[in-house]
Design a protein around this motif. Structure first.
Motif, PDB file in Angstrom:
ATOM      1  N   MET A  13       0.847  -1.191   0.000  1.00 33.07           N
ATOM      2  CA  MET A  13       0.000   0.000   0.000  1.00 33.07           C
ATOM      3  C   MET A  13       0.884   1.243   0.000  1.00 33.07           C
ATOM      4  SD  MET A  13      -3.149   0.908   2.573  1.00 33.07           S
ATOM      5  CE  MET A  13      -4.017  -0.556   2.001  1.00 33.07           C
ATOM      6  N   ASP A  14       0.557   2.196  -0.851  1.00 27.70           N
ATOM      7  CA  ASP A  14       1.341   3.420  -1.012  1.00 27.70           C
ATOM      8  C   ASP A  14       1.100   4.342   0.187  1.00 27.70           C
ATOM      9  OD1 ASP A  14       2.478   5.818  -1.751  1.00 27.70           O
ATOM     10  OD2 ASP A  14       1.792   5.712  -3.834  1.00 27.70           O
ATOM     11  N   LEU A  15       2.145   4.548   0.984  1.00 25.58           N
ATOM     12  CA  LEU A  15       1.994   5.385   2.180  1.00 25.58           C
ATOM     13  C   LEU A  15       1.710   6.841   1.813  1.00 25.58           C
ATOM     14  CD1 LEU A  15       4.731   3.983   4.573  1.00 25.58           C
ATOM     15  CD2 LEU A  15       2.263   3.961   4.928  1.00 25.58           C
ATOM     16  N   ASP A  16       2.262   7.322   0.699  1.00 32.17           N
ATOM     17  CA  ASP A  16       1.948   8.688   0.271  1.00 32.17           C
ATOM     18  C   ASP A  16       0.456   8.833  -0.003  1.00 32.17           C
ATOM     19  OD1 ASP A  16       4.490   9.695   0.506  1.00 32.17           O
ATOM     20  OD2 ASP A  16       5.040   9.266  -1.573  1.00 32.17           O
ATOM     21  N   ALA A  17      -0.142   7.807  -0.620  1.00 30.23           N
ATOM     22  CA  ALA A  17      -1.576   7.850  -0.899  1.00 30.23           C
ATOM     23  C   ALA A  17      -2.379   7.816   0.395  1.00 30.23           C
ATOM     24  CB  ALA A  17      -1.965   6.682  -1.793  1.00 30.23           C
ATOM     25  N   VAL A  18      -1.939   6.991   1.355  1.00 30.14           N
ATOM     26  CA  VAL A  18      -2.631   6.928   2.648  1.00 30.14           C
ATOM     27  C   VAL A  18      -2.555   8.276   3.357  1.00 30.14           C
ATOM     28  CG1 VAL A  18      -2.581   5.869   4.937  1.00 30.14           C
ATOM     29  CG2 VAL A  18      -2.271   4.445   2.901  1.00 30.14           C
ATOM     30  N   ARG A  19      -1.369   8.879   3.348  1.00 30.80           N
ATOM     31  CA  ARG A  19      -1.214  10.180   4.021  1.00 30.80           C
ATOM     32  C   ARG A  19      -2.000  11.273   3.293  1.00 30.80           C
ATOM     33  NH1 ARG A  19       5.089   8.726   5.251  1.00 30.80           N
ATOM     34  NH2 ARG A  19       4.745   7.988   7.389  1.00 30.80           N
ATOM     35  N   THR A  20      -2.129  11.162   1.982  1.00 28.72           N
ATOM     36  CA  THR A  20      -2.943  12.127   1.236  1.00 28.72           C
ATOM     37  C   THR A  20      -4.415  11.961   1.593  1.00 28.72           C
ATOM     38  OG1 THR A  20      -1.347  12.102  -0.575  1.00 28.72           O
ATOM     39  CG2 THR A  20      -3.545  12.959  -1.068  1.00 28.72           C
ATOM     40  N   PHE A  21      -4.856  10.718   1.714  1.00 31.66           N
ATOM     41  CA  PHE A  21      -6.222  10.451   2.169  1.00 31.66           C
ATOM     42  C   PHE A  21      -6.470  11.094   3.526  1.00 31.66           C
ATOM     43  CE2 PHE A  21      -8.449   7.609   5.178  1.00 31.66           C
ATOM     44  CZ  PHE A  21      -9.757   7.815   4.761  1.00 31.66           C
ATOM     45  N   LEU A  22      -5.533  10.944   4.449  1.00 27.39           N
ATOM     46  CA  LEU A  22      -5.685  11.541   5.780  1.00 27.39           C
ATOM     47  C   LEU A  22      -5.732  13.054   5.697  1.00 27.39           C
ATOM     48  CD1 LEU A  22      -3.217   9.273   7.821  1.00 27.39           C
ATOM     49  CD2 LEU A  22      -5.721   9.280   7.970  1.00 27.39           C
ATOM     50  N   ALA A  23      -4.917  13.637   4.820  1.00 33.70           N
ATOM     51  CA  ALA A  23      -4.919  15.091   4.683  1.00 33.70           C
ATOM     52  C   ALA A  23      -6.266  15.594   4.179  1.00 33.70           C
ATOM     53  CB  ALA A  23      -3.795  15.520   3.736  1.00 33.70           C
ATOM     54  N   VAL A  24      -6.855  14.884   3.216  1.00 34.46           N
ATOM     55  CA  VAL A  24      -8.172  15.287   2.702  1.00 34.46           C
ATOM     56  C   VAL A  24      -9.233  15.119   3.782  1.00 34.46           C
ATOM     57  CG1 VAL A  24      -9.958  14.807   0.981  1.00 34.46           C
ATOM     58  CG2 VAL A  24      -7.538  14.714   0.327  1.00 34.46           C
ATOM     59  N   ALA A  25      -9.163  14.003   4.504  1.00 34.12           N
ATOM     60  CA  ALA A  25     -10.143  13.762   5.565  1.00 34.12           C
ATOM     61  C   ALA A  25     -10.068  14.836   6.641  1.00 34.12           C
ATOM     62  CB  ALA A  25      -9.914  12.377   6.168  1.00 34.12           C
ATOM     63  N   ASP A  26      -8.857  15.260   6.998  1.00 34.91           N
ATOM     64  CA  ASP A  26      -8.691  16.271   8.039  1.00 34.91           C
ATOM     65  C   ASP A  26      -9.059  17.662   7.546  1.00 34.91           C
ATOM     66  OD1 ASP A  26      -7.823  14.325   9.802  1.00 34.91           O
ATOM     67  OD2 ASP A  26      -5.691  14.672   9.429  1.00 34.91           O
ATOM     68  N   ALA A  27      -8.715  17.959   6.267  1.00 35.39           N
ATOM     69  CA  ALA A  27      -8.961  19.305   5.735  1.00 35.39           C
ATOM     70  C   ALA A  27     -10.404  19.477   5.267  1.00 35.39           C
ATOM     71  CB  ALA A  27      -7.993  19.589   4.589  1.00 35.39           C
ATOM     72  N   GLY A  28     -11.014  18.395   4.838  1.00 36.31           N
ATOM     73  CA  GLY A  28     -12.393  18.475   4.367  1.00 36.31           C
ATOM     74  C   GLY A  28     -12.528  18.852   2.914  1.00 36.31           C
TER      75      GLY A  28
END
Length: 308
Positions: free
Chosen positions: A1-16
């Motif tokens: 699993m691509d950690l950059d993609a996971v961290r990008t998902f988290l950034a979108v979830a946190d930022a909205g």
């Protein structure tokens, strides 16, 4: 699993929103969208519902969110575990009661912010310890290199850091119990008992050389039931004695009345070196070396170590 993609998902979830996440990550909104789409494709689900008000987590996205955060944290811990500036310095001290462990404890008390991971390789000899250092299992080990240090494998170096001065430990009924100091000649004919000596180790070689040079009786006859059993037998005996280092820290009940007696003219010293890889750049190593060498008392004029 691509950690950059996971961290990008988290950034979108946190930022909205994808736009705010792109600002937080300093990448384009298109890159954010591609990373999230890649993750969605890998998982086979939709993580967000795009709405005029931003990006809302889908039901699957809400279920994935805590696991994504855990993945991110595990990755950070994994990186920290191998980063020299962030992980603990892992050092072999052979035994928790002897001088290397005592000195490292004192160092930690003086430098509480320095992270140390103290291990004991037990009966492993110097060659085995060097192999563990070479493989990266440990950062360093305290060893007595009784031969030529130039025989160390390429990339491994050793720095002499302190000498452990031998003392004789005996009980109150031993003939030498009231002596303020003894010579090695006075120990001739007395049984020095050191159970658990492992053949092929540097300390076995050290005691063999000491016994041969000064005609001492040093033996390891009988099973070794541990330090407590050894100290109990020494306390009850009028014939047995053993050797300890001057900075070793053994504890026993007061009624044992054991005596630690210095040895003079010459004083046998056990020379500890700090062995590590030459390319190990852990930032704690230079300060630890300075501390150990600064706390090595001045060498007495008349000492003995085995000849190379």
């Amino acid at each position: 699993m691509d950690l950059d993609a996971v961290r990008t998902f988290l950034a979108v979830a946190d930022a909205g929103s994808f736009q705010d996440a792109s600002d937080d990550l300093s990448i384009t909104q298109q890159a954010v969208s591609k990373r999230v789409a890649k993750l969605e494709g890998e998982l086979g689900i939709r993580l967000f519902a795009r709405t005029p008000r931003g990006a809302q987590l889908s039901v699957d996205g809400q279920a994935f969110l805590p696991h994504a955060r855990e993945l991110d944290q595990v990755a950070d811990r994994a990186i920290a575990s191998v980063h020299p500036g962030r992980r603990a310095l892992r050092v072999d001290v052979l035994h928790h009661r002897i001088a290397p462990s005592v000195l490292l404890r004192e160092y930690h008390q003086a430098h509480p912010d320095e992270r140390l991971d103290i291990v004991t390789l037990g009966t492993a000899n110097a060659q085995s310890a060097v192999e563990e250092i070479r493989k990266g299992t440990i950062d360093a080990s305290f060893r007595a290199l009784l031969g030529d240090a130039s025989s160390l494998p390429p990339g491994i170096e050793a720095t002499h850091v302190f000498d452990s001065r031998l003392e004789v430990l005996l009980g109150p009924r031993h003939p030498l119990a009231d002596a303020s100091a003894v010579t090695l000649n006075q120990l001739v004919g007395h049984r020095i008992w050191i159970p658990g000596i492992t053949p092929g180790t540097e300390w076995a070689d050290y005691y063999d050389a000491l016994a041969e040079e000064f005609s001492l009786t040093i033996d390891d006859i009988g099973p070794h039931f541990g330090d407590e059993a050894l100290l109990e037998q020494i306390a009850d005996s009028s014939a047995l004695a053993t050797f300890v280092g001057d900075r070793d820290r053994y504890l026993w009940p007061a009624h044992y009345d054991l005596r630690r007696i210095p040895i003079r003219n010459p004083t046998p010293v056990y020379p500890y070196s700090f062995v590590r890889r030459r390319d190990n750049c852990h930032p704690a190593i230079p300060g630890l070396l300075r501390y150990l060498q600064a706390n090595d008392p001045a060498t007495e004029i008349n000492t003995w170590t085995p000849s190379p």
